[in-house]
Design an enzyme around this catalytic site. Sequence first.
Site, PDB file in Angstrom:
ATOM      1  N   LYS A 100       0.897  -1.109   0.087  1.00 67.76           N
ATOM      2  CA  LYS A 100       0.032   0.082  -0.032  1.00 67.76           C
ATOM      3  C   LYS A 100       0.859   1.212   0.156  1.00 67.76           C
ATOM      4  O   LYS A 100       1.887   1.024   0.638  1.00 67.76           O
ATOM      5  CB  LYS A 100      -0.819   0.015   1.317  1.00 67.76           C
ATOM      6  CG  LYS A 100      -2.150   0.907   1.080  1.00 67.76           C
ATOM      7  CD  LYS A 100      -3.237   0.061   0.343  1.00 67.76           C
ATOM      8  CE  LYS A 100      -4.472   1.050   0.094  1.00 67.76           C
ATOM      9  NZ  LYS A 100      -5.414  -0.021  -0.653  1.00 67.76           N
TER      10      LYS A 100
HETATM   11  P1  NAD Z   1     -13.171   7.399  -3.149  1.00 62.39           P
HETATM   12  O1  NAD Z   1     -12.532   8.437  -2.725  1.00 62.39           O
HETATM   13  O2  NAD Z   1     -13.773   7.412  -4.680  1.00 62.39           O
HETATM   14  O3  NAD Z   1     -14.634   7.526  -2.345  1.00 62.39           O
HETATM   15  C1  NAD Z   1     -14.711   7.547  -0.896  1.00 62.39           C
HETATM   16  C2  NAD Z   1     -16.151   8.000  -0.490  1.00 62.39           C
HETATM   17  O4  NAD Z   1     -16.167   7.997   0.852  1.00 62.39           O
HETATM   18  C3  NAD Z   1     -16.558   9.666  -0.752  1.00 62.39           C
HETATM   19  O5  NAD Z   1     -17.796   9.721  -1.339  1.00 62.39           O
HETATM   20  C4  NAD Z   1     -16.211  10.259   0.222  1.00 62.39           C
HETATM   21  O6  NAD Z   1     -17.132  11.560   0.359  1.00 62.39           O
HETATM   22  C5  NAD Z   1     -16.727   9.383   1.382  1.00 62.39           C
HETATM   23  N1  NAD Z   1     -16.509   9.709   2.649  1.00 62.39           N
HETATM   24  C6  NAD Z   1     -15.253   9.964   3.131  1.00 62.39           C
HETATM   25  N2  NAD Z   1     -15.276   9.975   4.544  1.00 62.39           N
HETATM   26  C7  NAD Z   1     -16.777   9.753   4.892  1.00 62.39           C
HETATM   27  C8  NAD Z   1     -17.671   9.866   5.945  1.00 62.39           C
HETATM   28  N3  NAD Z   1     -16.929  10.197   7.128  1.00 62.39           N
HETATM   29  N4  NAD Z   1     -18.984   9.663   6.004  1.00 62.39           N
HETATM   30  C9  NAD Z   1     -19.419   9.239   4.778  1.00 62.39           C
HETATM   31  N5  NAD Z   1     -18.653   9.360   3.543  1.00 62.39           N
HETATM   32  C10 NAD Z   1     -17.451   9.527   3.689  1.00 62.39           C
HETATM   33  O7  NAD Z   1     -12.595   6.197  -2.526  1.00 62.39           O
HETATM   34  P2  NAD Z   1     -13.092   4.445  -2.906  1.00 62.39           P
HETATM   35  O8  NAD Z   1     -12.111   4.053  -3.974  1.00 62.39           O
HETATM   36  O9  NAD Z   1     -14.623   4.374  -3.190  1.00 62.39           O
HETATM   37  O10 NAD Z   1     -12.740   3.884  -1.786  1.00 62.39           O
HETATM   38  C11 NAD Z   1     -13.532   3.786  -0.571  1.00 62.39           C
HETATM   39  C12 NAD Z   1     -12.952   2.523   0.407  1.00 62.39           C
HETATM   40  O11 NAD Z   1     -13.047   1.334  -0.426  1.00 62.39           O
HETATM   41  C13 NAD Z   1     -11.716   2.833   0.808  1.00 62.39           C
HETATM   42  O12 NAD Z   1     -11.497   2.096   2.187  1.00 62.39           O
HETATM   43  C14 NAD Z   1     -10.763   2.075  -0.136  1.00 62.39           C
HETATM   44  O13 NAD Z   1      -9.475   1.844   0.804  1.00 62.39           O
HETATM   45  C15 NAD Z   1     -11.664   1.004  -0.074  1.00 62.39           C
HETATM   46  N6  NAD Z   1     -11.356   0.208  -1.309  1.00 62.39           N
HETATM   47  C16 NAD Z   1     -11.273   0.730  -2.534  1.00 62.39           C
HETATM   48  C17 NAD Z   1     -10.848   0.040  -3.948  1.00 62.39           C
HETATM   49  C18 NAD Z   1     -10.939   0.700  -5.111  1.00 62.39           C
HETATM   50  O14 NAD Z   1     -10.911  -0.039  -6.183  1.00 62.39           O
HETATM   51  N7  NAD Z   1     -11.273   1.937  -5.434  1.00 62.39           N
HETATM   52  C19 NAD Z   1     -10.517  -1.317  -3.657  1.00 62.39           C
HETATM   53  C20 NAD Z   1     -10.640  -1.910  -2.449  1.00 62.39           C
HETATM   54  C21 NAD Z   1     -11.074  -0.997  -1.154  1.00 62.39           C
END
Ligand code: NAD
Length: 418
Positions: A109
């Site tokens: 990471k």
């Molecule tokens: P992103 O930046 O596209 O979206 C994150 C979302 O969470 C945004 O809408 C943001 O406004 C919202 N957010 C942040 N703090 C918040 C809160 N306190 N309450 C409500 N909403 C809140 O990120 P993503 O890629 O969608 O990732 C989200 C999660 O999924 C992370 O934990 C990331 O590590 C995990 N993840 C992502 C992927 C991927 O392929 N993108 C893969 C595995 C895991």
Amino acid sequence: MEKDAFELAKEHFYRYAEPLQLPRRYPKCDILERLTTPDCSIQNRLTFQRDDGSLQVCQAYRVQFNDDRGPYKGGIRFHPAVGQAETKALAFWMYLKTAVVNIPFGGAKGGVSVDYPSLSLQEKERLTKRYAMVMLDVIGPEKDIPAPDVNTGEREMGWILDEWRMIHGKYQRGVVTGKPMSMGGSQGRREATGRGVVYTITEAAKDAKLKLSGASAAVQGFGNVGATAARLLHELGVRVTAVSDVTGAIRQPKGLNIPEVLAHVQAGHALAEYPEAEAFERDELIVEPVDVLVLAALENAVTVENAPHIKARLIAEGANGPVHPAAVDILNLREALVIPDILCNAGGATVSYFEWVQNRQEFYWTLERVNEELRRVMLDAYRQVADLAAAHDVTLRDAAYRIAIERVAEAAVRRGVQ
Ligand code: NAD
């Protein structure tokens, strides 16, 4: 003093590893220490130029946790909360995740501690390329393959690929995954994590005897993972009654029109200003009276304070570490079926693997093929985890950890003496 994210992650690992009796099965290998110590943990100063000519210094991280089963693999996060402990915890979960779905990668990471959304487009590009420069010899298609995470996406992966290519003088598309299609990205990668979340929900709902069509759901986080999961649930006939992002939350008991909410947000409006719903306090979404709760924002959304008030029967951990370790047992007592992160959100890593395979072959798959292979991997993994959980009367989290730890321990020991 409160334990940091990595210490908490290790504590949980020990708990789930305990029944496997690894030290007895693999004597004189120091196996538990080996599996809980990162191979390499880098922290670098990163300086980039702001548009006004000034320089800004921030900290850049890359943790390569384990590569016993294949090259390191893991996302890049640009967020003010990024730090050494969080990056280690995320890298740790990553190697367990690749093992649960049995794809031939390890775990890593990376990230930068920065308020990325506040930067201009040019500043974003300079910062991202600087990160690639700083990590130039650390990453590579057979070494360590980054992908998107919070606040990064196709655009950032394209910039990293370009920087790596300019300096190494060769076009090796497999250096990153989640890149634009025009640079060798895969069909279906953008949606893969959210799609994988929904595949696992579909299977878990059968086990929980929950009919999804007409069931209600709340989704925390409306970014890549959350918005995709919300849209696919909506398409399955689930009433998505509440969604939230960092700016606020909205609810509509009849069910939100998710494509319309998406269009509203994509047009640059605040989520809470969506006219056909009631705005409410962001953090209350967790305790909405719904059948399914999808956690797709950041770590530790579920705490010891709010866990006792959660009403959902099925909880999908789309985010990494969304349930604080201290709250895990509270959820277990409530008998909610929790699909753990290392299984639930593994769809992104899985299609990243497909992208890497396609790059190596320079032969590209159709969207139908990508989604079908993703479905197969996610359903196989879910079934293995659920069967082990049923056989040993343990939670899906216990079972997923046991499967992952077993696979990595086996590979680690098979490597012989290093
Ligand atoms: P992103 O930046 O596209 O979206 C994150 C979302 O969470 C945004 O809408 C943001 O406004 C919202 N957010 C942040 N703090 C918040 C809160 N306190 N309450 C409500 N909403 C809140 O990120 P993503 O890629 O969608 O990732 C989200 C999660 O999924 C992370 O934990 C990331 O590590 C995990 N993840 C992502 C992927 C991927 O392929 N993108 C893969 C595995 C895991």
